[in-house]
Design a protein around this motif. Structure first.
Motif, PDB file in Angstrom:
ATOM      1  N   GLU A  22      30.580  40.961  45.162  1.00  0.00           N
ATOM      2  CA  GLU A  22      29.479  40.232  45.784  1.00  0.00           C
ATOM      3  C   GLU A  22      29.939  39.090  46.677  1.00  0.00           C
ATOM      4  O   GLU A  22      29.230  38.727  47.627  1.00  0.00           O
ATOM      5  CB  GLU A  22      28.550  39.703  44.690  1.00  0.00           C
ATOM      6  N   LEU A  23      31.109  38.509  46.390  1.00  0.00           N
ATOM      7  CA  LEU A  23      31.556  37.340  47.148  1.00  0.00           C
ATOM      8  C   LEU A  23      32.311  37.707  48.423  1.00  0.00           C
ATOM      9  O   LEU A  23      32.137  37.050  49.462  1.00  0.00           O
ATOM     10  CB  LEU A  23      32.437  36.453  46.259  1.00  0.00           C
ATOM     11  N   LEU A  24      33.157  38.735  48.377  1.00  0.00           N
ATOM     12  CA  LEU A  24      34.004  39.043  49.538  1.00  0.00           C
ATOM     13  C   LEU A  24      33.222  39.286  50.824  1.00  0.00           C
ATOM     14  O   LEU A  24      33.619  38.775  51.887  1.00  0.00           O
ATOM     15  CB  LEU A  24      34.913  40.242  49.231  1.00  0.00           C
ATOM     16  N   PRO A  25      32.125  40.055  50.820  1.00  0.00           N
ATOM     17  CA  PRO A  25      31.380  40.235  52.078  1.00  0.00           C
ATOM     18  C   PRO A  25      30.879  38.910  52.651  1.00  0.00           C
ATOM     19  O   PRO A  25      30.831  38.737  53.879  1.00  0.00           O
ATOM     20  CB  PRO A  25      30.210  41.134  51.675  1.00  0.00           C
ATOM     21  N   VAL A  26      30.532  37.974  51.786  1.00  0.00           N
ATOM     22  CA  VAL A  26      30.057  36.668  52.237  1.00  0.00           C
ATOM     23  C   VAL A  26      31.195  35.891  52.893  1.00  0.00           C
ATOM     24  O   VAL A  26      31.029  35.288  53.961  1.00  0.00           O
ATOM     25  CB  VAL A  26      29.473  35.868  51.056  1.00  0.00           C
ATOM     26  N   LEU A  27      32.364  35.896  52.267  1.00  0.00           N
ATOM     27  CA  LEU A  27      33.514  35.187  52.826  1.00  0.00           C
ATOM     28  C   LEU A  27      33.908  35.764  54.183  1.00  0.00           C
ATOM     29  O   LEU A  27      34.218  35.025  55.120  1.00  0.00           O
ATOM     30  CB  LEU A  27      34.699  35.264  51.861  1.00  0.00           C
ATOM     31  N   MET A  28      33.883  37.083  54.299  1.00  0.00           N
ATOM     32  CA  MET A  28      34.242  37.718  55.562  1.00  0.00           C
ATOM     33  C   MET A  28      33.227  37.384  56.656  1.00  0.00           C
ATOM     34  O   MET A  28      33.593  37.177  57.818  1.00  0.00           O
ATOM     35  CB  MET A  28      34.358  39.225  55.361  1.00  0.00           C
ATOM     36  N   PHE A  57      42.175  38.462  43.532  1.00  0.00           N
ATOM     37  CA  PHE A  57      42.072  37.760  44.812  1.00  0.00           C
ATOM     38  C   PHE A  57      43.425  37.320  45.388  1.00  0.00           C
ATOM     39  O   PHE A  57      43.517  37.022  46.579  1.00  0.00           O
ATOM     40  CB  PHE A  57      41.189  36.509  44.659  1.00  0.00           C
ATOM     41  N   GLY A  58      44.452  37.283  44.555  1.00  0.00           N
ATOM     42  CA  GLY A  58      45.712  36.687  44.989  1.00  0.00           C
ATOM     43  C   GLY A  58      46.413  37.413  46.113  1.00  0.00           C
ATOM     44  O   GLY A  58      47.089  36.791  46.934  1.00  0.00           O
ATOM     45  N   ASP A  59      46.285  38.727  46.176  1.00  0.00           N
ATOM     46  CA  ASP A  59      47.011  39.508  47.181  1.00  0.00           C
ATOM     47  C   ASP A  59      46.158  39.897  48.380  1.00  0.00           C
ATOM     48  O   ASP A  59      46.618  40.628  49.264  1.00  0.00           O
ATOM     49  CB  ASP A  59      47.574  40.793  46.548  1.00  0.00           C
ATOM     50  N   LEU A  60      44.928  39.400  48.431  1.00  0.00           N
ATOM     51  CA  LEU A  60      44.057  39.739  49.559  1.00  0.00           C
ATOM     52  C   LEU A  60      44.521  39.027  50.824  1.00  0.00           C
ATOM     53  O   LEU A  60      44.920  37.864  50.799  1.00  0.00           O
ATOM     54  CB  LEU A  60      42.614  39.344  49.246  1.00  0.00           C
ATOM     55  N   ASN A  61      44.470  39.737  51.927  1.00  0.00           N
ATOM     56  CA  ASN A  61      44.852  39.161  53.216  1.00  0.00           C
ATOM     57  C   ASN A  61      43.676  39.316  54.176  1.00  0.00           C
ATOM     58  O   ASN A  61      43.561  40.313  54.888  1.00  0.00           O
ATOM     59  CB  ASN A  61      46.094  39.859  53.763  1.00  0.00           C
ATOM     60  N   LEU A  62      42.809  38.321  54.177  1.00  0.00           N
ATOM     61  CA  LEU A  62      41.605  38.345  54.998  1.00  0.00           C
ATOM     62  C   LEU A  62      41.697  37.257  56.052  1.00  0.00           C
ATOM     63  O   LEU A  62      41.889  36.082  55.711  1.00  0.00           O
ATOM     64  CB  LEU A  62      40.356  38.124  54.129  1.00  0.00           C
ATOM     65  N   PRO A  63      41.580  37.594  57.331  1.00  0.00           N
ATOM     66  CA  PRO A  63      41.669  36.579  58.386  1.00  0.00           C
ATOM     67  C   PRO A  63      40.655  35.462  58.183  1.00  0.00           C
ATOM     68  O   PRO A  63      39.469  35.722  57.969  1.00  0.00           O
ATOM     69  CB  PRO A  63      41.362  37.384  59.658  1.00  0.00           C
TER      70      PRO A  63
END
Length: 245
Positions: A22-28, A57-63
């Motif tokens: 639920e959180l990742l789409p918001v952050l992106m 979350f530690g290995d995620l690489n999101l601009p």
């Protein structure tokens, strides 16, 4: 502007997968125009919350998205976790939210949009006429509704909800308003002191949902007593102001 999202966690291993979904789409979405940091504060969890946060979350690489992981060796309380998170923020705008998604993460952009010029703090408000509650047991609402009613009488009748964690702050509020509570009173103490200091608060009508996994960490009797003691101090402060007028 840079945005910091502070998420306290305590024994939330069952919620980590839901949190990611639920959180990742918001952050992106937010990172399309701003740098966004998410600060997880593990408040001395005794389950697998800490390693699961890193694994998830530690290995995620999101601009434009950065994750910070902070930990208390022992459980110190929600207020202490917030202070730890606030000490680490770098953003101009700061969001605090529960890790269990009882307020939908998808509404974070709308919450931030309420920080219009002249507004210093936005609080989610299920008790606003346009807000609502879905599936939360009645006994759990007695504390927050009763406490919010008394704060409305003591501080500002136009603000309907004083007890939620889901909020957005301008950095100057966090930098200039201190709070002492280590427990669940902390968010209320911070907002009330900000209002008494002259900062302007706006409400974001929101729906409060029942948690899907795990159990609430709030200790009802302890939290009620903390609110009553703080309300008494606010009342005495108001009396002194009247006496000086």
């Amino acid at each position: 502007m840079n945005i910091s999202i502070v998420i306290p966690c305590y024994n939330e291993e069952e919620n980590i997968a839901k949190l990611k979904t639920e959180l990742l789409p918001v952050l992106m979405n937010l990172s399309q125009g701003d740098e966004v940091e998410t600060i997880f504060v593990d408040d001395g969890s005794t389950d697998a919350t800490w390693p699961l946060l890193h694994q998830t979350f530690g290995d995620l690489n999101l601009p434009g998205v950065h994750f910070v992981f902070l930990q208390h060796e022992v459980n110190r309380g929600l207020g202490a976790a917030l202070r730890t998170g606030f000490a680490a923020v770098s953003g101009d705008l700061i969001v605090t939210t529960d890790s269990d998604g009882t307020y939908r993460f998808s509404t974070i952009p709308a919450l931030l949009a309420c920080l219009t010029p002249g507004v210093d703090l936005v609080t989610a408000s299920p008790y606003h006429p346009q807000g609502g509650v879905a599936g939360v047991p009645r006994y759990r609402l007695v504390l927050s509704q009763g406490a919010s009613f008394l704060y409305r009488v003591l501080v500002n009748w136009k603000v309907h909800t004083y007890t939620c964690l889901f909020r957005a702050y301008r950095r100057k509020v966090i930098d200039t308003v201190s709070f002492q509570s280590n427990g669940f009173l902390a968010g209320t103490e911070l907002m009330v002191k900000a209002m008494l200091k002259g900062y302007r608060v706006a409400e974001f009508p929101a729906v409060l949902y029942a948690r899907q996994y795990g159990t609430s960490k709030a200790k009802l009797i302890r939290t009620i007593l903390a609110h009553l003691r703080f309300q008494w101090r606010v009342f005495l402060h108001r009396l002194r102001l009247v006496a000086l007028a």
